[in-house]
Design an enzyme around this catalytic site. Structure first.
Site, PDB file in Angstrom:
ATOM      1  N   LYS A 163      10.985  51.885   5.945  1.00  0.00           N
ATOM      2  CA  LYS A 163      12.436  51.308   5.274  1.00  0.00           C
ATOM      3  C   LYS A 163      13.507  51.502   5.892  1.00  0.00           C
ATOM      4  O   LYS A 163      14.662  51.237   6.561  1.00  0.00           O
ATOM      5  CB  LYS A 163      12.496  51.879   3.897  1.00  0.00           C
TER       6      LYS A 163
ATOM      7  N   ARG B 177      23.539  52.319  -0.858  1.00  0.00           N
ATOM      8  CA  ARG B 177      24.713  53.342   0.088  1.00  0.00           C
ATOM      9  C   ARG B 177      24.534  52.913   1.312  1.00  0.00           C
ATOM     10  O   ARG B 177      25.128  53.139   2.402  1.00  0.00           O
ATOM     11  CB  ARG B 177      23.357  54.538  -0.017  1.00  0.00           C
TER      12      ARG B 177
ATOM     13  N   CYS C  88      24.803  58.963  -4.895  1.00  0.00           N
ATOM     14  CA  CYS C  88      23.652  58.237  -6.046  1.00  0.00           C
ATOM     15  C   CYS C  88      22.667  59.380  -6.457  1.00  0.00           C
ATOM     16  O   CYS C  88      22.901  60.459  -6.935  1.00  0.00           O
ATOM     17  CB  CYS C  88      22.644  57.845  -4.343  1.00  0.00           C
TER      18      CYS C  88
ATOM     19  N   PRO D 157      28.227  62.103   0.573  1.00  0.00           N
ATOM     20  CA  PRO D 157      29.405  61.768   1.432  1.00  0.00           C
ATOM     21  C   PRO D 157      29.677  60.645   2.368  1.00  0.00           C
ATOM     22  O   PRO D 157      28.369  60.918   2.892  1.00  0.00           O
ATOM     23  CB  PRO D 157      30.525  63.054   1.203  1.00  0.00           C
ATOM     24  N   ILE D 158      31.046  60.920   3.332  1.00  0.00           N
ATOM     25  CA  ILE D 158      30.474  60.240   4.534  1.00  0.00           C
ATOM     26  C   ILE D 158      31.355  60.647   5.465  1.00  0.00           C
ATOM     27  O   ILE D 158      32.201  59.652   7.099  1.00  0.00           O
ATOM     28  CB  ILE D 158      30.651  57.999   4.067  1.00  0.00           C
ATOM     29  N   ASP D 159      32.133  62.088   4.737  1.00  0.00           N
ATOM     30  CA  ASP D 159      33.153  62.463   6.529  1.00  0.00           C
ATOM     31  C   ASP D 159      32.689  62.277   8.155  1.00  0.00           C
ATOM     32  O   ASP D 159      33.299  62.708   7.991  1.00  0.00           O
ATOM     33  CB  ASP D 159      33.680  63.641   5.792  1.00  0.00           C
TER      34      ASP D 159
ATOM     35  N   ASP E  59      12.769  64.112   2.409  1.00  0.00           N
ATOM     36  CA  ASP E  59      11.765  62.661   1.746  1.00  0.00           C
ATOM     37  C   ASP E  59      11.166  62.815   0.972  1.00  0.00           C
ATOM     38  O   ASP E  59       9.710  62.341   0.166  1.00  0.00           O
ATOM     39  CB  ASP E  59      11.545  61.611   1.953  1.00  0.00           C
TER      40      ASP E  59
ATOM     41  N   ILE F 124      18.568  69.861   2.173  1.00  0.00           N
ATOM     42  CA  ILE F 124      19.757  68.361   2.554  1.00  0.00           C
ATOM     43  C   ILE F 124      20.196  67.903   1.453  1.00  0.00           C
ATOM     44  O   ILE F 124      21.174  67.650   1.640  1.00  0.00           O
ATOM     45  CB  ILE F 124      18.275  67.669   3.152  1.00  0.00           C
TER      46      ILE F 124
ATOM     47  N   ARG G 110      11.678  50.726  -4.530  1.00  0.00           N
ATOM     48  CA  ARG G 110      12.899  51.088  -2.830  1.00  0.00           C
ATOM     49  C   ARG G 110      12.321  51.184  -1.892  1.00  0.00           C
ATOM     50  O   ARG G 110      12.493  50.573  -1.045  1.00  0.00           O
ATOM     51  CB  ARG G 110      13.912  51.573  -3.764  1.00  0.00           C
TER      52      ARG G 110
HETATM   53  C1  EPZ Z   1      18.887  59.065   5.390  1.00  0.00           C
HETATM   54  O1  EPZ Z   1      20.192  59.333   4.443  1.00  0.00           O
HETATM   55  C2  EPZ Z   1      17.641  59.101   4.980  1.00  0.00           C
HETATM   56  N1  EPZ Z   1      18.007  57.294   4.452  1.00  0.00           N
HETATM   57  C3  EPZ Z   1      17.606  59.160   3.478  1.00  0.00           C
HETATM   58  O2  EPZ Z   1      16.044  58.654   2.960  1.00  0.00           O
HETATM   59  C4  EPZ Z   1      17.202  60.613   4.299  1.00  0.00           C
HETATM   60  O3  EPZ Z   1      16.767  61.427   3.543  1.00  0.00           O
HETATM   61  C5  EPZ Z   1      18.252  61.372   5.165  1.00  0.00           C
HETATM   62  O4  EPZ Z   1      18.438  60.111   6.424  1.00  0.00           O
HETATM   63  C6  EPZ Z   1      17.815  62.369   5.743  1.00  0.00           C
HETATM   64  O5  EPZ Z   1      16.778  62.381   6.425  1.00  0.00           O
HETATM   65  C7  EPZ Z   1      17.966  56.259   5.234  1.00  0.00           C
HETATM   66  O6  EPZ Z   1      17.652  56.525   6.625  1.00  0.00           O
HETATM   67  C8  EPZ Z   1      18.354  54.861   4.695  1.00  0.00           C
HETATM   68  P1  EPZ Z   1      22.259  62.276   5.821  1.00  0.00           P
HETATM   69  P2  EPZ Z   1      21.806  59.672   5.096  1.00  0.00           P
HETATM   70  O7  EPZ Z   1      23.540  62.002   6.262  1.00  0.00           O
HETATM   71  O8  EPZ Z   1      21.606  58.988   6.419  1.00  0.00           O
HETATM   72  C9  EPZ Z   1      25.103  65.427   4.805  1.00  0.00           C
HETATM   73  C10 EPZ Z   1      15.406  57.869   1.028  1.00  0.00           C
HETATM   74  O9  EPZ Z   1      14.892  58.147   0.129  1.00  0.00           O
HETATM   75  N2  EPZ Z   1      26.857  64.534   4.850  1.00  0.00           N
HETATM   76  O10 EPZ Z   1      21.304  62.847   7.226  1.00  0.00           O
HETATM   77  O11 EPZ Z   1      22.107  59.209   4.096  1.00  0.00           O
HETATM   78  C11 EPZ Z   1      24.577  64.541   2.893  1.00  0.00           C
HETATM   79  O12 EPZ Z   1      25.451  64.485   1.559  1.00  0.00           O
HETATM   80  C12 EPZ Z   1      16.349  58.497   1.697  1.00  0.00           C
HETATM   81  O13 EPZ Z   1      14.156  57.393   1.654  1.00  0.00           O
HETATM   82  C13 EPZ Z   1      27.625  64.474   4.779  1.00  0.00           C
HETATM   83  O14 EPZ Z   1      27.683  65.950   4.061  1.00  0.00           O
HETATM   84  O15 EPZ Z   1      21.405  61.595   5.396  1.00  0.00           O
HETATM   85  C14 EPZ Z   1      23.313  65.531   3.216  1.00  0.00           C
HETATM   86  O16 EPZ Z   1      22.834  66.139   2.213  1.00  0.00           O
HETATM   87  C15 EPZ Z   1      16.869  59.453   0.512  1.00  0.00           C
HETATM   88  N3  EPZ Z   1      28.843  63.845   5.527  1.00  0.00           N
HETATM   89  C16 EPZ Z   1      23.296  65.537   4.384  1.00  0.00           C
HETATM   90  O17 EPZ Z   1      24.194  65.804   5.115  1.00  0.00           O
HETATM   91  C17 EPZ Z   1      27.914  62.758   5.827  1.00  0.00           C
HETATM   92  O18 EPZ Z   1      29.294  61.847   6.200  1.00  0.00           O
HETATM   93  C18 EPZ Z   1      21.763  64.672   5.033  1.00  0.00           C
HETATM   94  O19 EPZ Z   1      22.438  62.921   4.994  1.00  0.00           O
HETATM   95  C19 EPZ Z   1      27.068  62.481   6.060  1.00  0.00           C
HETATM   96  C20 EPZ Z   1      25.508  63.350   5.314  1.00  0.00           C
END
Ligand code: EPZ
Length: 416
Positions: A22, A92, A116, A122-124, A305, A327, A397
């Protein structure tokens, strides 16, 4: 709302074919719309998130259809740069369409993706990185407006190795003149798959899988055909299913190199693990031994995950496990449900202390999120009596036909 009904206590034996990932196909779909030529992606799992992503790129004007495990995308007539709100809230990870829409259309509008089940999300880091590439970004009334007319290549230092931000910035930089370097980039295998896919379309990217990714802009991307990598999280979940039921499963198509952190912890529980080029063989070896300490980390550390599925195994392991979730800030929602089944778990902030019991007992439990739901199914496979896992739409999902696959290796589970 469908639910799973599980009669626990059956050891699982047999082979499971691991479907495509996925978390690779979603960024691949986003990458595909950068090209004006036809793209075919195979080994795509039939999942709710996949269907939603297809709907989103269709709303942007691309043709997209799924026949069997093949998705064909033709973005030659891509006309919109507005990512539809109602679908973006469903999914998301549509946020990394930002990068590809900016590459293709030089503008983008997207609603702030909500948090979620597992955290604020966040996406900062995405926004800061795009601004570092001179993308003009305004945020108002819950929307993000981006103007990439003057986007430039450059150096971006990610405050955290965010998977989505790394993917978004790769997609934004792929047609931008000059060389963009991402420092402190995520190293997940899905990033490598995205690099391989983009390079097959004519991009010039290197370094994926390390913390420094280099993207040299090219004029355009051509069409291609590509087979998505296998899902390492789904493979890990079924490996744990063998361990928690005292069984033996061959994971067909699983890539050992992507799963080292999980497999080394499973070996510590006394499972016997062997592998060849594209299969992994997991054999339980009596009651699992508790793993004293597990901490989730960015790849190649233990994957967040698989925290919930591995916690399910620890609830019936011999000993005490100290499990820390580094995480996401709200990823222990399965704990209350596991305790309904007799698990002995104490939470203190981001750490859960699990004292293994001989065996769980069946209960009516609610899936709260994708991986937490999978953990409840694993617990039900072990438990005495009957377990009903409700709200399995969460599980759909990310796991294709979970109940059918588990039945094929001996589980007593139905969807109703
Ligand atoms: C990806 O999410 C995966 N989703 C997640 O899988 C996975 O858990 C995650 O990476 C970590 O490996 C997809 O690939 C679709 P991150 P993503 O940005 O990209 C913080 C599943 O179950 N952060 O690496 O959203 C964030 O809040 C899903 O399949 C910021 O603070 O993960 C988190 O605490 C769940 N600011 C940490 O970083 C940002 O701009 C990791 O997030 C972006 C992230």
């Amino acid at each position: 709302m469908s639910e799973f009904l599980i009669n626990g206590g059956k050891s699982l034996y047999g082979e499971v074919e691991i479907h495509g990932a996925k978390n690779t196909v979603l960024p691949l779909f986003a990458a595909a719309i950068i090209s004006a030529e036809k793209v075919e992606i195979t080994n795509v799992p039939l999942l709710t998130d996949v269907k939603n992503m297809i709907k989103i790129i269709q709303k942007l004007g691309a043709k997209a259809e799924m026949v069997g495990d093949k998705v064909t995308i033709d973005a030659s007539r891509l006309y919109s740069c507005e990512i539809p709100n109602e679908l973006a809230k469903e999914l998301r990870s549509s946020v990394f369409l930002l990068g590809s829409v900016l590459s293709r259309k030089k503008c983008a509008k997207v609603a702030y993706p909500g948090g979620c089940d597992i955290g604020l999300r966040p996406i900062d880091i995405h926004i800061k990185g795009l601004r570092d590439l001179n993308v003009k970004i305004e945020e108002s009334c819950g929307y993000i407006y981006c103007d990439a007319t003057d986007m430039q290549s450059g150096d971006v230092i990610l405050d955290y190795p965010s998977v989505g931000a790394t993917e978004n910035l790769m997609l934004a930089a792929v047609l931008t003149e000059g060389t963009t370097v991402l420092h402190n980039a995520a190293c997940e295998p899905e990033i490598v798959d995205l690099q391989n896919f983009l390079n097959k379309m004519g991009a010039k990217i290197s370094g994926a899988g390390t913390s420094t990714v280099r993207i040299t802009g090219v004029e355009s991307l051509k069409g291609t055909t590509y087979r998505a990598m296998p899902d390492r999280i789904v493979a890990g979940t079924y490996a744990i299913a063998a361990a928690i039921t005292g069984g033996e499963i061959i994971l067909k198509g699983a890539k050992h190199g992507d799963m080292r952190a999980l497999l080394s912890k499973l070996a510590k529980t006394s499972c016997i693990i062997t592998q060849n080029s594209d299969n992994i063989h997991i054999k339980a070896n009596g009651r699992p031994t508790a793993v004293q300490r597990i901490t989730t980390q960015p790849h190649p550390g233990f994957p967040t995950d698989l925290q919930a599925p591995m916690m399910a195994l620890q609830t019936v392991s011999d000993g005490i496990c100290v499990f820390t979730e580094n995480i996401f800030e709200n990823r222990f929602r399965h704990v209350t449900e596991l305790t309904k089944m007799g698990a002995d778990i104490i939470i203190n902030g981001r750490t859960a202390v699990i004292k293994g019991v001989e065996r769980l007992h069946g209960a009516e439990v609610y899936a709260q999120d994708l991986r937490g739901g999978a953990a409840l199914v694993l617990a039900g496979l072990n438990a005495y009596g009957t377990t009903v896992v409700k709200d399995v739409y969460h599980i759909d999902r990310g796991y294709e036909n979970m109940e059918i696959i588990l039945r094929s290796v001996g589980a007593d589970i139905i969807r109703r």
